[in-house]
Design a protein around this motif. Sequence first.
Motif, PDB file in Angstrom:
ATOM      1  N   ARG A 187       0.800  -1.126  -0.017  1.00 15.51           N
ATOM      2  CA  ARG A 187      -0.006  -0.114   0.027  1.00 15.51           C
ATOM      3  C   ARG A 187       0.805   1.065  -0.081  1.00 15.51           C
ATOM      4  NH1 ARG A 187      -3.099  -2.821   3.914  1.00 15.51           N
ATOM      5  NH2 ARG A 187      -4.865  -3.622   3.196  1.00 15.51           N
ATOM      6  N   ARG A 188       1.953   1.244   0.716  1.00 18.77           N
ATOM      7  CA  ARG A 188       2.685   2.640   0.873  1.00 18.77           C
ATOM      8  C   ARG A 188       3.612   2.689  -0.441  1.00 18.77           C
ATOM      9  NH1 ARG A 188       3.567   0.409   6.124  1.00 18.77           N
ATOM     10  NH2 ARG A 188       5.395  -0.919   5.550  1.00 18.77           N
ATOM     11  N   MET A 189       3.882   1.508  -1.086  1.00 21.24           N
ATOM     12  CA  MET A 189       4.677   1.538  -2.377  1.00 21.24           C
ATOM     13  C   MET A 189       3.630   2.025  -3.266  1.00 21.24           C
ATOM     14  SD  MET A 189       6.218  -1.388  -4.667  1.00 21.24           S
ATOM     15  CE  MET A 189       7.415  -2.036  -3.294  1.00 21.24           C
ATOM     16  N   ALA A 190       2.280   1.828  -3.440  1.00 25.20           N
ATOM     17  CA  ALA A 190       1.303   2.259  -4.338  1.00 25.20           C
ATOM     18  C   ALA A 190       1.213   3.610  -4.153  1.00 25.20           C
ATOM     19  CB  ALA A 190       0.076   1.383  -4.100  1.00 25.20           C
ATOM     20  N   LYS A 191       1.053   4.005  -2.768  1.00 28.93           N
ATOM     21  CA  LYS A 191       0.841   5.646  -2.626  1.00 28.93           C
ATOM     22  C   LYS A 191       2.166   6.466  -3.263  1.00 28.93           C
ATOM     23  CE  LYS A 191      -2.250   5.258   1.316  1.00 28.93           C
ATOM     24  NZ  LYS A 191      -2.597   5.863   2.868  1.00 28.93           N
ATOM     25  N   SER A 192       3.339   5.947  -2.744  1.00 31.02           N
ATOM     26  CA  SER A 192       4.360   6.610  -3.294  1.00 31.02           C
ATOM     27  C   SER A 192       4.785   6.568  -4.638  1.00 31.02           C
ATOM     28  CB  SER A 192       5.856   5.822  -2.915  1.00 31.02           C
ATOM     29  OG  SER A 192       6.769   6.418  -3.322  1.00 31.02           O
ATOM     30  N   LEU A 193       4.078   5.505  -5.694  1.00 29.24           N
ATOM     31  CA  LEU A 193       3.960   5.639  -6.891  1.00 29.24           C
ATOM     32  C   LEU A 193       3.108   6.528  -7.407  1.00 29.24           C
ATOM     33  CD1 LEU A 193       4.390   1.824  -7.908  1.00 29.24           C
ATOM     34  CD2 LEU A 193       6.236   3.338  -8.282  1.00 29.24           C
ATOM     35  N   GLU A 194       2.046   6.613  -6.902  1.00 33.63           N
ATOM     36  CA  GLU A 194       0.821   7.485  -6.953  1.00 33.63           C
ATOM     37  C   GLU A 194       1.256   9.051  -7.065  1.00 33.63           C
ATOM     38  OE1 GLU A 194      -3.799   8.810  -5.835  1.00 33.63           O
ATOM     39  OE2 GLU A 194      -2.747   7.154  -4.838  1.00 33.63           O
ATOM     40  N   ARG A 195       1.953   9.393  -5.859  1.00 30.35           N
ATOM     41  CA  ARG A 195       2.402  10.741  -5.582  1.00 30.35           C
ATOM     42  C   ARG A 195       3.535  11.071  -6.825  1.00 30.35           C
ATOM     43  NH1 ARG A 195       2.366   9.278   0.115  1.00 30.35           N
ATOM     44  NH2 ARG A 195       4.713   8.615  -0.174  1.00 30.35           N
ATOM     45  N   THR A 196       4.562  10.123  -7.170  1.00 22.87           N
ATOM     46  CA  THR A 196       5.405  10.367  -8.052  1.00 22.87           C
ATOM     47  C   THR A 196       4.896  10.369  -9.724  1.00 22.87           C
ATOM     48  OG1 THR A 196       6.875   8.711  -6.988  1.00 22.87           O
ATOM     49  CG2 THR A 196       7.437   9.310  -9.566  1.00 22.87           C
ATOM     50  N   ALA A 197       3.670   9.810  -9.678  1.00 20.89           N
ATOM     51  CA  ALA A 197       2.952  10.149 -11.100  1.00 20.89           C
ATOM     52  C   ALA A 197       2.514  11.480 -10.904  1.00 20.89           C
ATOM     53  CB  ALA A 197       2.027   8.969 -11.176  1.00 20.89           C
ATOM     54  N   VAL A 198       1.762  11.877  -9.873  1.00 23.42           N
ATOM     55  CA  VAL A 198       1.222  13.268  -9.935  1.00 23.42           C
ATOM     56  C   VAL A 198       2.247  14.341 -10.164  1.00 23.42           C
ATOM     57  CG1 VAL A 198       0.199  14.889  -8.393  1.00 23.42           C
ATOM     58  CG2 VAL A 198      -0.651  12.564  -8.401  1.00 23.42           C
ATOM     59  N   GLN A 199       3.455  14.212  -9.580  1.00 21.25           N
ATOM     60  CA  GLN A 199       4.564  15.120  -9.668  1.00 21.25           C
ATOM     61  C   GLN A 199       4.869  15.202 -11.168  1.00 21.25           C
ATOM     62  OE1 GLN A 199       7.592  13.811  -6.641  1.00 21.25           O
ATOM     63  NE2 GLN A 199       6.115  14.644  -4.904  1.00 21.25           N
ATOM     64  N   ASP A 200       5.148  13.950 -11.610  1.00 19.28           N
ATOM     65  CA  ASP A 200       5.595  13.838 -13.082  1.00 19.28           C
ATOM     66  C   ASP A 200       4.659  14.782 -14.063  1.00 19.28           C
ATOM     67  OD1 ASP A 200       7.839  12.588 -12.224  1.00 19.28           O
ATOM     68  OD2 ASP A 200       7.177  10.489 -12.717  1.00 19.28           O
ATOM     69  N   ARG A 201       3.373  14.305 -13.685  1.00 19.98           N
ATOM     70  CA  ARG A 201       2.337  15.091 -14.434  1.00 19.98           C
ATOM     71  C   ARG A 201       2.511  16.438 -14.434  1.00 19.98           C
ATOM     72  NH1 ARG A 201      -1.850  12.924 -12.346  1.00 19.98           N
ATOM     73  NH2 ARG A 201      -1.390  10.616 -12.993  1.00 19.98           N
ATOM     74  N   LYS A 202       2.700  16.861 -13.256  1.00 22.07           N
ATOM     75  CA  LYS A 202       2.850  18.320 -13.182  1.00 22.07           C
ATOM     76  C   LYS A 202       4.122  19.129 -13.851  1.00 22.07           C
ATOM     77  CE  LYS A 202       0.756  18.914  -8.629  1.00 22.07           C
ATOM     78  NZ  LYS A 202       0.991  19.172  -7.200  1.00 22.07           N
ATOM     79  N   VAL A 203       5.216  18.355 -13.825  1.00 23.62           N
ATOM     80  CA  VAL A 203       6.242  18.828 -14.359  1.00 23.62           C
ATOM     81  C   VAL A 203       6.057  18.766 -15.908  1.00 23.62           C
ATOM     82  CG1 VAL A 203       8.582  18.046 -15.152  1.00 23.62           C
ATOM     83  CG2 VAL A 203       8.000  17.833 -12.714  1.00 23.62           C
ATOM     84  N   MET A 204       5.550  17.689 -16.484  1.00 18.37           N
ATOM     85  CA  MET A 204       5.039  17.613 -17.849  1.00 18.37           C
ATOM     86  C   MET A 204       4.100  18.764 -18.412  1.00 18.37           C
ATOM     87  SD  MET A 204       4.354  13.534 -18.542  1.00 18.37           S
ATOM     88  CE  MET A 204       4.008  13.639 -20.131  1.00 18.37           C
ATOM     89  N   VAL A 205       3.078  19.282 -17.487  1.00 16.67           N
ATOM     90  CA  VAL A 205       2.276  20.179 -17.833  1.00 16.67           C
ATOM     91  C   VAL A 205       3.163  21.479 -17.809  1.00 16.67           C
ATOM     92  CG1 VAL A 205       0.300  21.595 -17.028  1.00 16.67           C
ATOM     93  CG2 VAL A 205       0.169  19.066 -16.865  1.00 16.67           C
ATOM     94  N   GLU A 206       4.021  21.643 -16.771  1.00 14.99           N
ATOM     95  CA  GLU A 206       4.603  23.115 -16.688  1.00 14.99           C
ATOM     96  C   GLU A 206       5.753  23.221 -17.981  1.00 14.99           C
ATOM     97  OE1 GLU A 206       6.303  22.639 -12.877  1.00 14.99           O
ATOM     98  OE2 GLU A 206       4.903  23.213 -11.975  1.00 14.99           O
ATOM     99  N   THR A 207       6.203  22.214 -18.258  1.00 14.84           N
ATOM    100  CA  THR A 207       7.406  22.075 -19.458  1.00 14.84           C
ATOM    101  C   THR A 207       6.400  22.417 -20.793  1.00 14.84           C
ATOM    102  OG1 THR A 207       8.460  20.267 -18.430  1.00 14.84           O
ATOM    103  CG2 THR A 207       8.858  20.923 -20.794  1.00 14.84           C
ATOM    104  N   SER A 208       5.297  21.901 -21.101  1.00 14.99           N
ATOM    105  CA  SER A 208       4.423  22.043 -22.110  1.00 14.99           C
ATOM    106  C   SER A 208       4.032  23.397 -22.212  1.00 14.99           C
ATOM    107  CB  SER A 208       3.472  20.946 -22.227  1.00 14.99           C
ATOM    108  OG  SER A 208       2.377  21.257 -21.046  1.00 14.99           O
TER     109      SER A 208
END
Length: 292
Positions: free
Chosen positions: A268-289
């Motif tokens: 569960r902790r790993m899943a939450k960590s991956l989810e947070r990473t995915a959200v951060q990566d999505r933010k970076v992609m949006v900011e970059t675009s």
Amino acid sequence: HIEKVVEGVCAGNLFFEMPTVHFFSEEAFCFGNNKVLKTREKKVVTLDIGAFRAKETIMQSEDDGKVYTCRELKSLAPHRCTFGYDVIVYVGYALFVHCRSEKDIVSELARKNISISDREVSFLGKKFVTYLAVAHRESRQKIRSAMDQRGGYILHVDGTCEGDSPHLFTGLDGIAEVVLDNIKIPSEQSELLIPFFEKIKGQYGDPIALVHDMGKGILSAIAAVFPGTPDFICHFHFLRDIGKDLMEDEYKKIRNRLKKHKIRGSLRRMAKSLERTAVQDRKVMVETSTEN
């Protein structure tokens, strides 16, 4: 360089002491003969400034006795509350969207020059939910108008629960992915679901279609409230139930082994960590675009 300067601009760097900001009613200076009724102060904390002392001058009309307060101050923070609406929204998003812990939020806000305790974060989270519910209730007519402009709505309904806790049953528009209403009920029996469906029908009209699982209570309640409306079984629930029927023995073995080795918490902790990473990566992609 500009970004570094902007990051360094906060109340803690700009003011040696907590600043005082004066608030007046603009309306009072525009109409009639008015006098100062009283002044009052309170501490306000916002994301933009941090903590400051809000000193409000309250005016009163000498003609009809009307009292004028400052709308701007009311728009920053709730009455008799310290933390501003922007802090409440920040906490709400951090807790319920980004799955941050209370301690993480305390640390994040500290970097924004906002001092807050774990307990206050929890309280602001409850406030966020309450304000969101009120805002949703007040926006029902706008939601219905928006759905009508799109040609109607597809009502998806489903419930969830943990252990012996009540079922949280939710109805949402599958087109706009907007939650229309939800309710806590002890079980998904038809007599408990019928009033819920009738409420949605009264507020938003008949849906153009329905999507749900194959629960008997849901099927019975939908037949009673939405007769003749196109009715579909959710593919996810359908396939999950088939998989359960076909692979129940294998699933039990996996579940028992996970329990035996006590690794479900780690997963569960790993899943939450991956989810947070995915959200951060999505933010970076949006900011970059956006920059490009």
